[in-house]
Design an enzyme around this catalytic site. Structure first.
Site, PDB file in Angstrom:
ATOM      1  N   TYR A 154     -37.090  37.387  15.741  1.00  0.00           N
ATOM      2  CA  TYR A 154     -36.572  38.244  14.662  1.00  0.00           C
ATOM      3  C   TYR A 154     -35.044  38.101  14.561  1.00  0.00           C
ATOM      4  O   TYR A 154     -34.509  37.767  13.502  1.00  0.00           O
ATOM      5  CB  TYR A 154     -36.959  39.689  14.954  1.00  0.00           C
ATOM      6  CG  TYR A 154     -36.582  40.669  13.860  1.00  0.00           C
ATOM      7  CD1 TYR A 154     -37.242  40.668  12.634  1.00  0.00           C
ATOM      8  CD2 TYR A 154     -35.578  41.613  14.070  1.00  0.00           C
ATOM      9  CE1 TYR A 154     -36.905  41.589  11.635  1.00  0.00           C
ATOM     10  CE2 TYR A 154     -35.239  42.536  13.082  1.00  0.00           C
ATOM     11  CZ  TYR A 154     -35.901  42.520  11.871  1.00  0.00           C
ATOM     12  OH  TYR A 154     -35.573  43.418  10.889  1.00  0.00           O
ATOM     13  N   TYR A 168     -25.519  28.047   1.426  1.00  0.00           N
ATOM     14  CA  TYR A 168     -25.809  27.908  -0.018  1.00  0.00           C
ATOM     15  C   TYR A 168     -24.635  28.441  -0.842  1.00  0.00           C
ATOM     16  O   TYR A 168     -24.322  27.907  -1.907  1.00  0.00           O
ATOM     17  CB  TYR A 168     -27.105  28.644  -0.405  1.00  0.00           C
ATOM     18  CG  TYR A 168     -28.340  27.760  -0.292  1.00  0.00           C
ATOM     19  CD1 TYR A 168     -28.899  27.476   0.939  1.00  0.00           C
ATOM     20  CD2 TYR A 168     -28.925  27.199  -1.428  1.00  0.00           C
ATOM     21  CE1 TYR A 168     -30.020  26.662   1.052  1.00  0.00           C
ATOM     22  CE2 TYR A 168     -30.046  26.379  -1.326  1.00  0.00           C
ATOM     23  CZ  TYR A 168     -30.590  26.123  -0.089  1.00  0.00           C
ATOM     24  OH  TYR A 168     -31.684  25.311   0.024  1.00  0.00           O
TER      25      TYR A 168
HETATM   26  P1  NAD Z   1     -42.124  46.222   6.282  1.00  0.00           P
HETATM   27  O1  NAD Z   1     -42.843  45.473   7.334  1.00  0.00           O
HETATM   28  O2  NAD Z   1     -42.686  47.507   5.823  1.00  0.00           O
HETATM   29  O3  NAD Z   1     -41.878  45.294   5.007  1.00  0.00           O
HETATM   30  C1  NAD Z   1     -41.829  43.899   5.057  1.00  0.00           C
HETATM   31  C2  NAD Z   1     -42.699  43.368   3.942  1.00  0.00           C
HETATM   32  O4  NAD Z   1     -42.642  41.934   3.936  1.00  0.00           O
HETATM   33  C3  NAD Z   1     -44.177  43.747   4.113  1.00  0.00           C
HETATM   34  O5  NAD Z   1     -44.684  44.257   2.915  1.00  0.00           O
HETATM   35  C4  NAD Z   1     -44.845  42.427   4.493  1.00  0.00           C
HETATM   36  O6  NAD Z   1     -46.198  42.362   4.096  1.00  0.00           O
HETATM   37  C5  NAD Z   1     -43.963  41.431   3.776  1.00  0.00           C
HETATM   38  N1  NAD Z   1     -43.997  40.083   4.355  1.00  0.00           N
HETATM   39  C6  NAD Z   1     -43.919  39.739   5.657  1.00  0.00           C
HETATM   40  N2  NAD Z   1     -43.994  38.401   5.775  1.00  0.00           N
HETATM   41  C7  NAD Z   1     -44.103  37.895   4.525  1.00  0.00           C
HETATM   42  C8  NAD Z   1     -44.229  36.592   4.007  1.00  0.00           C
HETATM   43  N3  NAD Z   1     -44.223  35.511   4.800  1.00  0.00           N
HETATM   44  N4  NAD Z   1     -44.340  36.443   2.662  1.00  0.00           N
HETATM   45  C9  NAD Z   1     -44.353  37.531   1.822  1.00  0.00           C
HETATM   46  N5  NAD Z   1     -44.238  38.785   2.276  1.00  0.00           N
HETATM   47  C10 NAD Z   1     -44.117  38.961   3.615  1.00  0.00           C
HETATM   48  O7  NAD Z   1     -40.618  46.415   6.817  1.00  0.00           O
HETATM   49  P2  NAD Z   1     -39.394  47.191   6.181  1.00  0.00           P
HETATM   50  O8  NAD Z   1     -38.965  48.154   7.194  1.00  0.00           O
HETATM   51  O9  NAD Z   1     -39.685  47.631   4.820  1.00  0.00           O
HETATM   52  O10 NAD Z   1     -38.308  46.025   6.148  1.00  0.00           O
HETATM   53  C11 NAD Z   1     -37.953  45.337   4.962  1.00  0.00           C
HETATM   54  C12 NAD Z   1     -36.820  44.374   5.272  1.00  0.00           C
HETATM   55  O11 NAD Z   1     -35.682  45.104   5.743  1.00  0.00           O
HETATM   56  C13 NAD Z   1     -37.169  43.352   6.344  1.00  0.00           C
HETATM   57  O12 NAD Z   1     -36.604  42.105   5.991  1.00  0.00           O
HETATM   58  C14 NAD Z   1     -36.495  43.896   7.567  1.00  0.00           C
HETATM   59  O13 NAD Z   1     -36.160  42.872   8.468  1.00  0.00           O
HETATM   60  C15 NAD Z   1     -35.277  44.570   6.985  1.00  0.00           C
HETATM   61  N6  NAD Z   1     -34.787  45.645   7.855  1.00  0.00           N
HETATM   62  C16 NAD Z   1     -35.482  46.824   8.002  1.00  0.00           C
HETATM   63  C17 NAD Z   1     -34.999  47.806   8.852  1.00  0.00           C
HETATM   64  C18 NAD Z   1     -35.693  49.122   9.046  1.00  0.00           C
HETATM   65  O14 NAD Z   1     -35.231  49.939   9.823  1.00  0.00           O
HETATM   66  N7  NAD Z   1     -36.784  49.407   8.371  1.00  0.00           N
HETATM   67  C19 NAD Z   1     -33.813  47.580   9.575  1.00  0.00           C
HETATM   68  C20 NAD Z   1     -33.162  46.362   9.422  1.00  0.00           C
HETATM   69  C21 NAD Z   1     -33.643  45.409   8.557  1.00  0.00           C
HETATM   70  N1  UDP Z   2     -37.876  26.160  -4.240  1.00  0.00           N
HETATM   71  C1  UDP Z   2     -38.713  27.156  -4.680  1.00  0.00           C
HETATM   72  N2  UDP Z   2     -38.643  27.546  -5.987  1.00  0.00           N
HETATM   73  C2  UDP Z   2     -37.760  26.996  -6.866  1.00  0.00           C
HETATM   74  C3  UDP Z   2     -36.907  25.985  -6.394  1.00  0.00           C
HETATM   75  C4  UDP Z   2     -36.971  25.605  -5.064  1.00  0.00           C
HETATM   76  O1  UDP Z   2     -39.520  27.699  -3.930  1.00  0.00           O
HETATM   77  O2  UDP Z   2     -37.753  27.403  -8.022  1.00  0.00           O
HETATM   78  C5  UDP Z   2     -37.955  25.760  -2.832  1.00  0.00           C
HETATM   79  C6  UDP Z   2     -38.266  24.275  -2.709  1.00  0.00           C
HETATM   80  O3  UDP Z   2     -39.592  24.168  -2.255  1.00  0.00           O
HETATM   81  C7  UDP Z   2     -37.296  23.773  -1.663  1.00  0.00           C
HETATM   82  C8  UDP Z   2     -36.449  24.956  -1.283  1.00  0.00           C
HETATM   83  O4  UDP Z   2     -36.688  25.941  -2.256  1.00  0.00           O
HETATM   84  O5  UDP Z   2     -37.976  23.355  -0.508  1.00  0.00           O
HETATM   85  C9  UDP Z   2     -34.987  24.646  -1.241  1.00  0.00           C
HETATM   86  O6  UDP Z   2     -34.597  24.184  -2.515  1.00  0.00           O
HETATM   87  P1  UDP Z   2     -33.287  23.314  -2.704  1.00  0.00           P
HETATM   88  O7  UDP Z   2     -33.200  22.962  -4.140  1.00  0.00           O
HETATM   89  O8  UDP Z   2     -32.120  23.999  -2.106  1.00  0.00           O
HETATM   90  O9  UDP Z   2     -33.532  22.066  -1.768  1.00  0.00           O
HETATM   91  P2  UDP Z   2     -34.332  20.731  -1.976  1.00  0.00           P
HETATM   92  O10 UDP Z   2     -35.414  20.966  -2.986  1.00  0.00           O
HETATM   93  O11 UDP Z   2     -33.305  19.774  -2.447  1.00  0.00           O
HETATM   94  O12 UDP Z   2     -34.857  20.454  -0.614  1.00  0.00           O
END
Ligand code: NAD
Ligand code: UDP
Ligand code: UDP
Length: 321
Positions: A154, A168
């Site tokens: 994490y 970026y």
């Molecule tokens: P949460 O777990 O309730 O929300 C996270 C959401 O992301 C969930 O709905 C989950 O299903 C979704 N998710 C996870 N992996 C995913 C993936 N690969 N693709 C698409 N969706 C995905 O947690 P939260 O507390 O609401 O946190 C939200 C954000 O804020 C997170 O990025 C967390 O790291 C950050 N954050 C939260 C806290 C806190 O205290 N709650 C503190 C610091 C940072």
């Molecule tokens: N990408 C995406 N949606 C978009 C454009 C890009 O999910 O509309 C993803 C794409 O799969 C790529 C990544 O974003 O792997 C990074 O994109 P970037 O253009 O920076 O890098 P490149 O495509 O040149 O690797």
């Protein structure tokens, strides 16, 4: 144009990844109230459809099941990247997927933002400071993070995501905003996510032992979710030169034992406070320095702990029935 709003602003279409999670669902609600078109993307790993079910009938809300570790092609103006499991139990369940979500997810969402010239905000975390050696933590502190421990998927995932955001920004002139969120609580926290506020409330309501890890002298500062969402929205609205990173959290610090005692009192619970071993790498002290947020967009949390806890306790009373 009858029945539909006339679009006047270029930043009306907003993507919220992780929008069905705890913070994300509150953010979606807030953005809809601000008349945005909201696209909520979530793979429901820790979030649920129930968290946003009340929004499904809104004509300006769309829910899409998608995993951000895969590319996403949609058309939006602004992106809030919140997708990532946030509690230790959830992010340690499949640590490789956690790192992938932070790192591959950031690359994909940054690629999307680059193609669309969209502003993108990253939900980073106070965990990038690790077990901090300075107190309170300011944004220029680089942190004290274990790269190989159970929390590293994490912490280091989020640190790498910050690196990607700034690369970026430097390499592609992308408009980025990096928010370092400190412990946030409120309704729709997951009841089994092991986080301290939800754990203590659920234990107090069920009358089971309240599990304080260590001696309870470690501190945290707890921000109510509505305050945090307000800060995220204000951060997104800052000028394109402002990137952060910026601390968002409540500077009022409590010991974990104080939190346990407050929750026992507020729920009039008969639960006993018991002490359990402290988890590995558990930070001793954590408190944000929010002077930058105060200066940049005149923000500070408004909701006191007892008021926020009352709302959260009421929510858990309803959901645990
Ligand atoms: P949460 O777990 O309730 O929300 C996270 C959401 O992301 C969930 O709905 C989950 O299903 C979704 N998710 C996870 N992996 C995913 C993936 N690969 N693709 C698409 N969706 C995905 O947690 P939260 O507390 O609401 O946190 C939200 C954000 O804020 C997170 O990025 C967390 O790291 C950050 N954050 C939260 C806290 C806190 O205290 N709650 C503190 C610091 C940072
Ligand atoms: N990408 C995406 N949606 C978009 C454009 C890009 O999910 O509309 C993803 C794409 O799969 C790529 C990544 O974003 O792997 C990074 O994109 P970037 O253009 O920076 O890098 P490149 O495509 O040149 O690797
Ligand atoms: N904690 C606790 N009992 C619990 C859950 C957590 O004493 O049932 C402690 C935990 O050890 C940590 C603090 O509460 O010191 C905050 O834990 P949480 O997991 O909520 O957040 P984080 O450690 O990420 O700040």
């Amino acid at each position: 144009m009858e029945g539909s709003r006339v679009r006047t602003l270029a930043e009306d279409r907003v993507l919220v990844t992780g929008g069905a999670g705890f913070i994300g669902s509150h953010l979606c609600e807030r953005l809809l109230a601000l008349s945005k078109d909201v696209l909520c993307v979530d793979n429901f790993y820790t979030g649920t459809r129930t968290n946003v079910s009340h929004l499904l009938r809104e004509p300006h809300f769309e829910l899409m099941r998608h995993d951000v570790t895969f590319p996403l092609y949609v058309e939006v103006d602004r992106i809030y990247n919140l997708a990532c499991p946030a509690s230790p139990i959830h992010y340690q369940f499949d640590p490789v997927q956690t790192t992938k979500t932070s790192v591959h997810g950031a690359i994909n969402m940054l690629g999307l933002a680059k193609r669309l010239k969209a502003t993108i905000l990253q939900a980073s975390t106070s965990e990038v400071y690790g077990d901090p050696k300075t107190h309170p933590q300011r944004e220029d502190y680089w942190g004290n993070v274990n790269p190989i421990g159970p929390r590293s998927c994490y912490d280091e995932g989020k640190r790498c995501a910050e690196t990607l955001f700034f690369d970026y920004y430097r390499q592609h002139r992308l408009a980025i905003k990096v928010a370092r969120i400190f412990n946030t609580y409120g309704p729709r926290m997951h009841p089994n996510d092991g986080r301290v506020v939800s754990n203590f409330i659920v234990q107090a309501l069920k009358g089971t032992d309240i599990t304080v890890y260590g001696d309870g002298s470690q501190t945290r500062s707890f921000c109510y979710v509505s305050d945090l969402v307000e800060a995220l929205v204000r951060l997104m609205d800052t000028s394109s030169e402002f990137t952060g990173p910026i601390n968002l959290g409540n500077p009022k610090e409590f010991t974990i034992l104080e939190l346990a005692e407050t929750i026992v009192r507020m729920t009039a619970s008969r639960s006993k406070i018991v002490f359990k071993p402290l988890p590995t790498d558990d930070p001793v002290q954590r408190q944000p320095d929010i002077s930058l947020a105060r200066r940049e967009f005149a923000w500070e949390p408004k909701v006191p702990l007892d008021e926020g806890l009352r709302e959260t306790i009421d929510y858990f009373k309803r959901t645990l029935q």
